[in-house]
Design an enzyme around this catalytic site. Structure first.
Site, mmCIF file in Angstrom:
data_model
loop_
_atom_site.group_PDB
_atom_site.id
_atom_site.type_symbol
_atom_site.label_atom_id
_atom_site.label_comp_id
_atom_site.label_asym_id
_atom_site.label_seq_id
_atom_site.Cartn_x
_atom_site.Cartn_y
_atom_site.Cartn_z
ATOM 1 N N LYS A 38 120.834 48.719 70.619
ATOM 2 C CA LYS A 38 120.222 47.847 69.608
ATOM 3 C C LYS A 38 121.261 46.982 68.911
ATOM 4 O O LYS A 38 121.121 45.753 68.842
ATOM 5 C CB LYS A 38 119.480 48.711 68.586
ATOM 6 C CG LYS A 38 119.035 47.982 67.332
ATOM 7 C CD LYS A 38 118.375 48.921 66.352
ATOM 8 C CE LYS A 38 119.338 49.904 65.748
ATOM 9 N NZ LYS A 38 120.297 49.272 64.801
ATOM 10 N N THR A 39 122.303 47.609 68.368
ATOM 11 C CA THR A 39 123.313 46.861 67.615
ATOM 12 C C THR A 39 124.056 45.887 68.514
ATOM 13 O O THR A 39 124.356 44.753 68.114
ATOM 14 C CB THR A 39 124.303 47.842 66.946
ATOM 15 O OG1 THR A 39 123.577 48.755 66.125
ATOM 16 C CG2 THR A 39 125.309 47.093 66.098
ATOM 17 N N ASP A 216 117.498 44.201 60.763
ATOM 18 C CA ASP A 216 117.811 45.418 61.513
ATOM 19 C C ASP A 216 116.904 46.550 61.031
ATOM 20 O O ASP A 216 116.474 46.576 59.876
ATOM 21 C CB ASP A 216 119.279 45.772 61.290
ATOM 22 C CG ASP A 216 119.769 46.847 62.239
ATOM 23 O OD1 ASP A 216 119.118 47.075 63.273
ATOM 24 O OD2 ASP A 216 120.826 47.458 61.955
ATOM 25 N N GLU A 217 116.616 47.514 61.923
ATOM 26 C CA GLU A 217 115.803 48.691 61.579
ATOM 27 C C GLU A 217 114.494 48.274 60.897
ATOM 28 O O GLU A 217 114.125 48.791 59.834
ATOM 29 C CB GLU A 217 116.593 49.651 60.668
ATOM 30 C CG GLU A 217 117.910 50.136 61.244
ATOM 31 C CD GLU A 217 117.761 51.174 62.337
ATOM 32 O OE1 GLU A 217 116.614 51.405 62.784
ATOM 33 O OE2 GLU A 217 118.777 51.752 62.760
ATOM 34 N N GLN A 247 110.857 55.596 65.839
ATOM 35 C CA GLN A 247 111.896 56.182 64.993
ATOM 36 C C GLN A 247 111.662 55.879 63.510
ATOM 37 O O GLN A 247 112.586 55.941 62.710
ATOM 38 C CB GLN A 247 113.278 55.673 65.420
ATOM 39 C CG GLN A 247 113.642 56.075 66.847
ATOM 40 C CD GLN A 247 115.038 55.637 67.222
ATOM 41 O OE1 GLN A 247 116.042 56.214 66.790
ATOM 42 N NE2 GLN A 247 115.123 54.605 68.042
ATOM 43 N N ARG A 581 118.716 62.594 69.842
ATOM 44 C CA ARG A 581 120.104 62.584 69.375
ATOM 45 C C ARG A 581 121.033 63.155 70.443
ATOM 46 O O ARG A 581 122.250 62.981 70.372
ATOM 47 C CB ARG A 581 120.277 63.448 68.103
ATOM 48 C CG ARG A 581 119.511 63.026 66.857
ATOM 49 C CD ARG A 581 119.662 61.580 66.512
ATOM 50 N NE ARG A 581 118.608 60.797 67.133
ATOM 51 C CZ ARG A 581 118.663 59.493 67.336
ATOM 52 N NH1 ARG A 581 119.732 58.818 66.996
ATOM 53 N NH2 ARG A 581 117.658 58.841 67.901
#
Length: 671
Positions: A38-39, A216-217, A247, A581
């Site tokens: 994503k980043t 973002d997010e 998420q 995770r």
């Protein structure tokens, strides 16, 4: 989609990441699955826009949820384009909103949580509102809740006396902030919204300036943040949101998962690009994660995939949390012996109090650990407060415990009373001094009442008193329980209940001695310590091996839920986040009995465990399924081959190695 002219920014991006970067003419929602880069995609997209001359840094706004994320993005973009981008508006929602306010001449002092609490206390005193009956934190919580819904004091229509009090305090609080030219964190964005709504020329100025707005997010945005961005959109600029509804786990903070689901309705000329290739986990882990989240209805249709294989997903049942913790400690020892770094191992739980038994077993096994996002169990304030009462009950000369206990929560023991008590003669305990002050009428009636009630807490408690009984008496008689309940501090109440569980079967003297001898190693090197944390705290992190513990009904999903679809789906997303995770191993476990208020009760596996088992039966076998064979033992399915009337499975058995077996083999069963 605009064709790039000789860009190296696109190198090392997969096809879908490139598609997201190249789309610059439409509003864009990037659905970025866990571990999908994503980043990387977001920073490359900003770099590409600057490199291609589509916008100058000052014409780009990038909104994040943490300063760390903002700094990381800025550094990555500068590295990609080889120059400084100081003019880029990049930062948290609060930082950007405050920057706009200051640009327009509004110079506010920002009050932090302590400033906020101090102001509320002053207001409660001024309005003659009893802080013992109505704790400051209750008002702070209710006011913040109203602000998350853009409700001003005048908008409140009280339905009960508490609502009326909240309205009075909220009104006085906002007046005090205005008088001091101050804002709290919630107010920062609210003031920016107010500025943009009431000043069309300022709104147009920023909407025209920012050609591209990145968020973002996006699944974590709350209502004020959503409105803030909408006010900056004019139909000509472009909004690019990055996130993953699977998420979205911060509903309790006001995050609204429907915002990401409705993005294409909010922003016309919208494209959606999905990033589904996971670079973190093995396919076996993703198969289980996909099965978990597929039960949710509030989501975009998608399945994560990976080129990595050979992962392990294990679901185990234990007789009690103690057995569960012992097994986890032993498995961690095995992982470390096999070369896994302790720092690459995480134990995840739904609520903080669950750490206590895990901590005890890790200490017994000599395994260094650290608590992420919280304190170790016996270092938590409420635990230390109650233990101070217990120590004082055993030793009335313990002046340190006396001062901690009497000041543990608001009870009217002000500075002047404490000064009178601590002016004790040499050799005189504070307990003796208190009795003397009462007997000799050296204090006011109000102070006498406070001190007498405090001393009464310890009546009937001695070293032979069952420790659990002593904890309950202290918790109730001290007013500490009522204080936490009115403050809605459910997590802290849970910690006291767990303290009670830890005391089961011991006298007060035995328990206090065991707590006093409990040895924590304070100088823990994070690189050599196992990580313990709530699942919420694990968001954004990754580990080689992950233990997800206590997956039981009433615990996960949490018993405090109202059983609404929204809440259950968020709990399921939390389970999904925990599983994703892990890079290599996921160990999921639950107990069949658990101690509640000092008594053992039967508990059931979480519905999420049951759903996985039901899915397994319904879809036959799939990669990642755990199986047991009468001859070969336990293993994991690594491949499934469809035959005419059955399936052929390739299974990696732990002791027997790779074997091919028929799915209908009667010696084979799902675990």
């Amino acid at each position: 989609m605009r064709q790039q002219r000789g860009s190296n920014v696109l190198e090392k991006l997969n096809r879908h990441q490139q598609e997201a970067v190249l789309e610059t003419s439409s509003n864009l929602l990037i659905i970025a699955g866990a571990g999908s880069g994503k980043t990387k995609t977001l920073t490359h997209k900003v770099a590409y826009i600057i490199e291609q001359g589509l916008a100058q840094p000052r014409q780009i706004m990038a909104l994040t949820f943490t300063n760390k994320a903002a700094n990381e993005m800025k550094e990555r973009i500068e590295k990609l384009i080889g120059k400084s981008i100081d003019e880029l508006y990049i930062g948290t929602f609060h930082a950007i909103a405050l920057r706009i306010l200051r640009n327009e001449g509004f110079k506010y002092t920002v009050y932090d949580t302590k400033d906020q609490e101090a102001l509320i206390k002053e207001i409660l005193t001024r309005l003659n509102i009893d802080r013992k009956l109505y704790p400051p934190k209750m008002f702070i919580s209710r006011i913040s809740e109203h602000k998350l819904n853009l409700i001003k004091p005048d908008d409140i229509s009280p339905n009960n006396p508490v609502d009326s009090l909240v309205k009075r305090v909220y009104t006085a609080y906002e007046e005090a902030l205005a008088k001091a030219s101050a804002v709290d964190f919630d107010n920062i964005i609210l003031k920016a919204i107010e500025l943009l709504e009431n000043n069309q020329h300022i709104r147009e100025k920023y909407a025209n300036r920012f050609k591209y707005i990145f968020i973002d997010e996006y699944q974590d945005t709350n209502y004020p943040q959503y409105v803030f961005v909408k006010l900056l959109y004019n139909g000509n600029n472009r909004v690019c949101a990055v996130g993953d509804e699977d998420q979205s786990i911060y509903g309790f903070r006001g995050a609204d998962v429907t915002k990401i689901l409705n993005f294409s309705k909010d922003y016309d000329n919208c494209r959606i690009v999905k990033l589904l290739e996971n670079y973190r986990s093995t396919q076996e882990i993703l198969d289980v994660a996909n099965r978990v989240i597929s039960r949710n209805t509030l989501r975009h249709d998608k399945e994560l995939y990976s080129s990595k294989t050979g992962g392990l997903v294990e679901i185990k049942e234990y007789e009690s949390p103690r057995h569960e913790a012992q097994s986890i400690a032993m498995r961690i020892e095995e992982l470390i012996e096999d070369g896994v770094k302790p720092s690459d191992i995480a134990v995840l739980y739904r609520t903080n109090y669950q750490s206590r038994i895990i901590e005890e077993e890790l200490v017994k096994h000599g395994i260094p650990y650290r608590i992420v996002g919280s304190n170790r169990f016996f270092e938590r304030k409420e635990v230390k407060d109650i233990v101070a009462y217990l120590k004082l009950a055993l030793n009335p000369y313990d002046n340190i415990s006396f001062l901690r206990a009497i000041q543990s929560h608001p009870r009217g023991a002000g500075k002047k009373l404490i000064e009178r008590i601590t002016a004790a003669a040499e050799g005189e305990s504070l307990m003796e001094r208190s009795r003397k002050l009462i007997k000799e009428k050296q204090i006011t009636k109000k102070q006498e009442k406070v001190l007498s009630e405090f001393l009464e807490i310890f009546e009937g408690i001695n070293g032979d008193t069952p420790a659990g009984e002593a904890i309950e008496m202290v918790f109730e008689k001290s007013g500490y329980k009522k204080y936490l309940e009115e403050s809605k501090e459910n997590g802290r109440i849970d910690n006291i209940m767990e303290l009670n569980n830890a005391a089961a079967g011991m006298s007060l003297e035995e328990f206090v001695e065991s707590v006093s001898l409990y040895d924590y190693s304070n100088d823990i090197d994070a690189s050599s310590a196992v990580n313990l944390m709530t699942i919420h705290a694990s968001k954004g992190l990754e580990f080689h091996s992950v233990f997800v513990v206590g997956v039981e009904e009433g615990l996960f999903p949490n018993a405090n839920l109202k059983e609404s679809q929204l809440e259950i789906e968020e709990e399921r997303r939390l389970f999904y986040v925990a599983i994703t995770r892990a890079k290599r191993n996921v160990f999921i476990s639950y107990a069949t009995t658990r101690m509640r208020s000092g008594e053992w009760v039967s508990v059931r596996p979480s519905r999420f465990i049951q759903e996985l088992k039901t899915d397994r039966a319904r879809v036959s076998f799939s990669r990642g399924d755990m199986v047991n064979h009468a001859i070969y033992g336990r293993g994991v399915v690594v491949a499934v081959e469809k035959l005419e009337d059955t399936e052929m499975l390739t299974v990696n058995f732990y002791k027997s190695g790779i074997k091919r077996v028929l799915a209908k083999d009667r010696s084979l069963e799902s675990i």
